[in-house]
Design a protein around this motif. Structure first.
Motif, PDB file in Angstrom:
ATOM      1  N   PHE A   1       0.869  -1.186   0.000  1.00  9.87           N
ATOM      2  CA  PHE A   1       0.000   0.000   0.000  1.00  9.87           C
ATOM      3  C   PHE A   1       0.893   1.219   0.000  1.00  9.87           C
ATOM      4  O   PHE A   1       1.857   1.289   0.755  1.00  9.87           O
ATOM      5  N   SER A   2       0.523   2.174  -0.809  1.00 10.91           N
ATOM      6  CA  SER A   2       1.278   3.403  -0.881  1.00 10.91           C
ATOM      7  C   SER A   2       0.277   4.528  -0.703  1.00 10.91           C
ATOM      8  O   SER A   2      -0.778   4.518  -1.340  1.00 10.91           O
TER       9      SER A   2
ATOM     10  N   GLU B   1       4.979   4.022   2.477  1.00  9.72           N
ATOM     11  CA  GLU B   1       4.776   2.732   1.818  1.00  9.72           C
ATOM     12  C   GLU B   1       4.658   1.675   2.905  1.00  9.72           C
ATOM     13  O   GLU B   1       5.457   1.651   3.852  1.00  9.72           O
TER      14      GLU B   1
ATOM     15  N   VAL C   1      -5.612   5.710   2.952  1.00  4.70           N
ATOM     16  CA  VAL C   1      -6.308   5.341   1.696  1.00  4.70           C
ATOM     17  C   VAL C   1      -7.505   6.269   1.464  1.00  4.70           C
ATOM     18  O   VAL C   1      -7.343   7.487   1.455  1.00  4.70           O
TER      19      VAL C   1
ATOM     20  N   PHE D   1      -8.181  -1.892   1.922  1.00  9.08           N
ATOM     21  CA  PHE D   1      -7.403  -2.939   2.604  1.00  9.08           C
ATOM     22  C   PHE D   1      -8.094  -4.300   2.442  1.00  9.08           C
ATOM     23  O   PHE D   1      -7.441  -5.321   2.229  1.00  9.08           O
TER      24      PHE D   1
ATOM     25  N   ALA E   1      -7.561  -5.662  -1.161  1.00 13.24           N
ATOM     26  CA  ALA E   1      -6.192  -6.110  -1.451  1.00 13.24           C
ATOM     27  C   ALA E   1      -5.856  -7.398  -0.700  1.00 13.24           C
ATOM     28  O   ALA E   1      -5.201  -8.285  -1.252  1.00 13.24           O
TER      29      ALA E   1
END
Ligand SMILES: [Zn+2]
Length: 278
Positions: A13-14, A25, A100, A107, A110
């Motif tokens: 996740f960035s 990150e 996010v 989340f 993903a």
């Protein structure tokens, strides 16, 4: 009892930290340790174990250790709880989990895409045996025995777009994904200067929070008519993940927040006569 789980493959996740305002990150890595371990690669790979005694509440839930901190844990912890991920390394190059879109849904998507792998180790379940109440000014959490894990949440805001909202839900994976994970965090424009003066909400924007002015929602539409109370349930689930167990009991929160959620967690851990492992 159900088995603990980890993820099948790495996930990245960035994004921006809502409080720090900094880009971060976050790499999720499979682990068989049975624990949640944070690794700050910007602090010589210092490792921090998720420990309820080291969590502080300040507009978000923060893991605070001598070596450093990790903040805004709650949305991510709720996802780990509900998807059954108890064993994981979270490697990050900053002090905050990315916000996010202000919800937990990215989340969820993903982690489901990466897949979840059951481990040998069993997960314990806390079954509430006796009622108890935790209070703080005009906020309250009462916990009663139940055959299910249930949260009832009531919020009351002196704002025409929120007012009073109540939701009672059986807390399981399916309800979480559909009813709770997409609910975004929210904030009031009038609070922004004071928050920023404390170094908070520096990364908050119309892209990662529902923002309200004096009368209305600036960046509608909402995802649910009662998105605000749903988000409070998301925060509460995240804080209850600190118990490191499944839960059988009914948690009723009235005007609560992270500080009171954490008091409920500590009450349970400090008073084993109110519950049993099942
Ligand atoms: Zn939240």
């Amino acid at each position: 009892m159900i088995q603990k789980g980890t993820i099948k493959k790495e996930v990245l996740f960035s994004g921006i930290g809502v409080h720090s305002g900094k880009q971060v990150e976050l790499w999720l890595k499979p682990s068989s340790s049975g624990e949640i371990i944070f690794r700050r690669i910007d602090l010589d790979n210092s490792e921090f174990h998720l420990d309820p005694k080291k969590i502080e509440a300040k507009n978000c839930s923060i893991l605070v250790t001598k070596k450093g901190r990790i903040q805004t844990l709650e949305h991510f912890m709720a996802v780990l709880f509900m998807l059954g991920v108890d064993s994981l390394i979270l490697e990050l190059n900053g002090e905050e989990i990315p916000i996010v879109d202000g919800s937990a849904f990215p989340f969820v998507e993903a982690i489901l895409k990466a897949g979840i792998k059951p481990l040998q180790e069993k997960k314990k379940s806390i079954k509430i045996l006796k009622p108890f109440i935790i209070q703080e000014e005009d906020a309250l959490i009462s916990v009663v025995p139940d055959s299910d894990f249930r949260i009832t949440y009531l919020i009351e805001y002196d704002h025409p777009a929120i007012e009073s909202q109540e939701l009672s839900l059986s807390i399981n994976k399916e309800n979480f994904i559909k009813q709770i994970a997409p609910a975004r965090t929210f904030g009031f424009l009038k609070d922004v200067p004071a928050l920023r003066a404390q170094g908070l909400a520096l990364g908050g924007s119309l892209e990662n929070a529902i923002v309200l002015d004096e009368r209305s929602i600036i960046n509608g539409p909402l995802r649910f008519p009662d998105e605000f109370v749903r988000h409070k349930i998301l925060d509460f689930i995240g804080d209850l993940f600190l118990l490191n167990s499944s839960i059988i009991g009914h948690f009723k929160a009235h005007r609560a927040g992270h500080s009171l959620h954490l008091k409920a967690v500590h009450f349970i851990l400090d008073n084993p006569e109110y519950w049993t492992y099942e």
